[in-house]
Design an enzyme around this catalytic site. Structure first.
Site, PDB file in Angstrom:
ATOM      1  N   GLY A 239       0.764  -1.238   0.000  1.00 16.13           N
ATOM      2  CA  GLY A 239       0.000   0.000   0.000  1.00 16.13           C
ATOM      3  C   GLY A 239       0.793   1.286   0.000  1.00 16.13           C
ATOM      4  N   GLU A 274       3.971  -7.019   1.309  1.00 17.18           N
ATOM      5  CA  GLU A 274       3.426  -7.286  -0.021  1.00 17.18           C
ATOM      6  C   GLU A 274       3.529  -6.043  -0.906  1.00 17.18           C
ATOM      7  OE1 GLU A 274      -0.560  -8.494   0.747  1.00 17.18           O
ATOM      8  OE2 GLU A 274       0.014 -10.186   2.024  1.00 17.18           O
ATOM      9  N   PRO A 275       4.731  -5.523  -1.132  1.00 14.07           N
ATOM     10  CA  PRO A 275       4.857  -4.325  -1.979  1.00 14.07           C
ATOM     11  C   PRO A 275       4.605  -4.671  -3.441  1.00 14.07           C
ATOM     12  CG  PRO A 275       7.028  -5.181  -1.450  1.00 14.07           C
ATOM     13  CD  PRO A 275       6.038  -6.020  -0.670  1.00 14.07           C
ATOM     14  N   ARG A 277       3.035  -1.743  -6.140  1.00 21.40           N
ATOM     15  CA  ARG A 277       3.147  -0.451  -6.819  1.00 21.40           C
ATOM     16  C   ARG A 277       4.482   0.241  -6.519  1.00 21.40           C
ATOM     17  NH1 ARG A 277      -1.358   2.678  -7.853  1.00 21.40           N
ATOM     18  NH2 ARG A 277      -2.465   1.490  -6.261  1.00 21.40           N
ATOM     19  N   ARG A 313      -6.371   2.867 -15.340  1.00 19.39           N
ATOM     20  CA  ARG A 313      -6.384   3.603 -14.071  1.00 19.39           C
ATOM     21  C   ARG A 313      -7.104   4.958 -14.142  1.00 19.39           C
ATOM     22  NH1 ARG A 313      -2.489   5.427 -11.718  1.00 19.39           N
ATOM     23  NH2 ARG A 313      -3.181   5.001  -9.579  1.00 19.39           N
ATOM     24  N   TYR A 317     -10.088   5.086 -11.621  1.00 24.59           N
ATOM     25  CA  TYR A 317      -9.831   5.813 -10.369  1.00 24.59           C
ATOM     26  C   TYR A 317      -9.664   7.313 -10.551  1.00 24.59           C
ATOM     27  CZ  TYR A 317      -8.138   1.091  -9.112  1.00 24.59           C
ATOM     28  OH  TYR A 317      -8.000  -0.252  -8.920  1.00 24.59           O
ATOM     29  N   CYS A 345     -14.527   3.795 -27.775  1.00 27.21           N
ATOM     30  CA  CYS A 345     -15.870   4.367 -27.912  1.00 27.21           C
ATOM     31  C   CYS A 345     -16.567   4.406 -26.556  1.00 27.21           C
ATOM     32  CB  CYS A 345     -16.669   3.551 -28.921  1.00 27.21           C
ATOM     33  SG  CYS A 345     -18.170   4.376 -29.463  1.00 27.21           S
ATOM     34  N   GLU A 346     -16.000   5.173 -25.639  1.00 31.73           N
ATOM     35  CA  GLU A 346     -16.531   5.391 -24.292  1.00 31.73           C
ATOM     36  C   GLU A 346     -16.136   6.797 -23.856  1.00 31.73           C
ATOM     37  OE1 GLU A 346     -18.344   3.395 -22.444  1.00 31.73           O
ATOM     38  OE2 GLU A 346     -18.124   1.454 -23.469  1.00 31.73           O
TER      39      GLU A 346
END
Length: 421
Positions: A239, A274-275, A277, A313, A317, A345-346
């Site tokens: 995190g 648990e790295p 990112r 992303r 987010y 197409c969004e």
């Protein structure tokens, strides 16, 4: 820190110019820096030097086999959340004894795979999952080592969608039920409690919420030990945030490590991290080409050939990514505001709104920075677009580590029934 810099007006990854890769492979293309991956893994390892610490790299951040092999060579283990990720970690050379299996929805076949491989531990997220794992383990004549993931009701994370430790999130056993879960383990054959697990979110930019969660977990461990549970491990998740823009100042791994030393002091615990990112995020970029500039009332649309199917992303987010032209612009270059959008197409296929940048023309190439984590792993073939290619750079050499599929490969798993012939 990363190894993407301008040299003589061209943007390089280590000793390879990004436009050289784009010429050879095409765009869009992910490019990863081996030196950055190694440096980040080593910075974390050095911060925890002297502690019993398993650095279990989070495979969901970037599961490319070449990335995993690079980190395996640095001594990293793996945190996996599916049988496929477990197989990826093993294929990359990560020992099963250094693999932690997390996730809220493990199937029986995935549990069997973990037991057959002899993984380090299962992180369990419900009493129902404990019962199923015990049943699978007994049927195999094995005992599964487990840690219960507890939800400490501590809010953290850079976006609500990546906060995982608050009451109401789907992750972890509710705090009020944590001790009951360990009582269940003690009374059940086929499972053995060895640790406690916690993970409260992603892209966390301050130490305080993590410390608050960890202190609650340590208090729980003391109570469990007092009740006779042999808890020897604490999994503190991942995190830790990274700088997506120059104004971001996440805490360094050294501060994180010092806090954990203080919280766990004197308890003789094996620490698991648990790295994901923080190792891979700034080690990768997505190289894209500007297709057109489309003037519109009150705005200019900069349309690029990368889409939300390649980098999810920003759509998922509203995440920020810096853009750097592959050809350096002078400091006094004209600045223009663009809405940077892709070809999907969004309406959500937008990377930035009102982004001030040097003037860009069709054919110019750009690097979308900090795209090494949660980039290619979230990509899809939406709009029948091929999966984006991936390239790994090491010094002055590079290799395509996932090629772009041909159309025939994209539809190879599909079939038209005879009655439609």
């Amino acid at each position: 820190m990363h190894h993407f810099t301008y040299r003589d007006g061209r943007l390089f990854c280590e000793d390879v110019a990004l436009d050289t890769i784009a010429d050879a492979v095409g765009t869009p293309v992910y490019v990863y820096s081996s030196a950055t991956l190694k440096r980040h893994a080593r910075v974390i390892a050095e911060a925890f030097d002297g502690m019993s610490c398993l650095i279990a790299y989070s495979v969901k951040a970037n599961g490319n086999l070449a990335v995993l092999r690079t980190l395996a060579n640095e001594g990293c283990g793996a945190d996996v959340v599916s049988g496929g990720e477990l197989k990826r970690a093993r294929a990359a050379g990560i020992p099963a004894s250094r693999i932690v299996f997390s996730g809220v929805g493990k199937t029986r076949s995935e549990m069997r795979l973990g037991l057959e491989e002899g993984i380090h531990q299962f992180n369990i997220e419900s009493s129902a999952e404990l019962a199923v794992l015990a049943d699978v383990a007994k049927s195999m004549g094995k005992t599964a080592k487990v840690a219960v993931r507890v939800n400490p009701d501590v809010a953290a994370g850079g976006h609500p969608n990546i906060s995982t430790g608050k009451s109401g999130d789907k992750f972890g056993v509710p705090w009020s039920e944590a001790e009951l879960a360990y009582d269940q383990i003690a009374e059940t054959d086929g499972i053995e409690a060895v640790g406690v697990d916690v993970h409260i979110g992603s892209q966390i930019d301050e130490i305080a919420p993590m410390q608050a969660a960890f202190e609650r977990v340590i208090d729980l461990i003391k109570r469990l030990r007092d009740k006779g549970h042999a808890i020897s491990r604490v999994d503190l998740g991942g995190g830790l945030g990274i700088p997506y823009k120059s104004s971001d100042t996440p805490p360094p791994p050294s501060d994180y490590a010092n806090m954990i030393r203080e919280v766990t002091e004197g308890l003789g615990l094996d620490v698991i991290l648990e790295p994901g990112r923080v190792i891979a995020g700034n080690a990768g970029v997505l190289v894209t080409e500007a297709l057109f500039v489309k003037p519109a009332p009150q705005r200019n649309f900069l349309i690029i050939d990368a889409g939300m199917n390649d980098l999810m992303r920003p759509a998922l987010y509203q995440a920020h990514h810096d853009f750097m032209p592959l050809r350096e612009r002078p400091e006094d270059a004209e600045q223009v505001r663009y809405d940077i959008v892709g070809p999907i197409c969004e309406s959500t296929d937008k990377f930035a709104a009102e982004r001030l940048m040097p003037r860009i023309e069709g054919g110019d190439r750009l690097a979308i920075m900090s795209a090494g984590a949660y980039g290619a792993v979230l990509s899809s073939q939406y709009n029948a677009r091929p999966l984006v290619a991936e390239v790994l750079v090491d010094g002055d050499q590079y290799a395509v580590v996932r090629r772009r599929p041909e159309f025939e490969e994209m539809v190879a798993l599909e079939n038209i029934p005879d009655w439609l012939s």
